[in-house]
Design an enzyme around this catalytic site. Sequence first.
Site, PDB file in Angstrom:
ATOM      1  N   CYS A   1      39.548  57.558  50.319  1.00 24.05           N
ATOM      2  CA  CYS A   1      38.884  56.260  50.311  1.00 24.05           C
ATOM      3  C   CYS A   1      39.463  55.428  49.169  1.00 24.05           C
ATOM      4  O   CYS A   1      39.740  55.951  48.094  1.00 24.05           O
ATOM      5  CB  CYS A   1      37.378  56.418  50.108  1.00 24.05           C
ATOM      6  SG  CYS A   1      36.572  57.352  51.428  1.00 24.05           S
ATOM      7  N   ALA A   2      39.629  54.150  49.405  1.00 19.00           N
ATOM      8  CA  ALA A   2      40.155  53.261  48.366  1.00 19.00           C
ATOM      9  C   ALA A   2      39.166  53.118  47.220  1.00 19.00           C
ATOM     10  O   ALA A   2      39.556  52.982  46.066  1.00 19.00           O
ATOM     11  CB  ALA A   2      40.478  51.888  48.958  1.00 19.00           C
TER      12      ALA A   2
END
Length: 136
Positions: free
Chosen positions: A50-51
């Site tokens: 996930c960013a």
Amino acid sequence: MASAAFEEIVEDFEFLEDWEDRYRHVIDQGKEMTPLDDALKVPATKVEGCASQVWLHPVIEDGRFHFDGDSDAMIVRGLISVLRSLYNGLTLAEVLTVDAKAELGRLGLNDHLSAQRSNGLRAMIERIRETAAAAS
């Protein structure tokens, strides 16, 4: 096989035609979630891929899957809320049969999330499925 809570989100999205309003709705859902206790924000609950920072804390009680989660990004908190409405309360077997891509496609999310957000969403779904499979 969507829950009543998820069907309610689908209905809300049908009513909200503008994507700005839909994003705002998702963000509002994230704001309504109780924050995950900091003690649960540990490497074991962190979702890689996930960013933003994402933590999912699953609990399996009486054969039913539930999870809480948190993120440092408001839109991602909202996506966690959407996933909670999709999965919470299902049996472990039901979790594994949910076609998350199709269900989320009903919201049009596939077409309106950035590539990074889509990858993060897939990572969260994969973590949920892995947890349910391991507990089965």
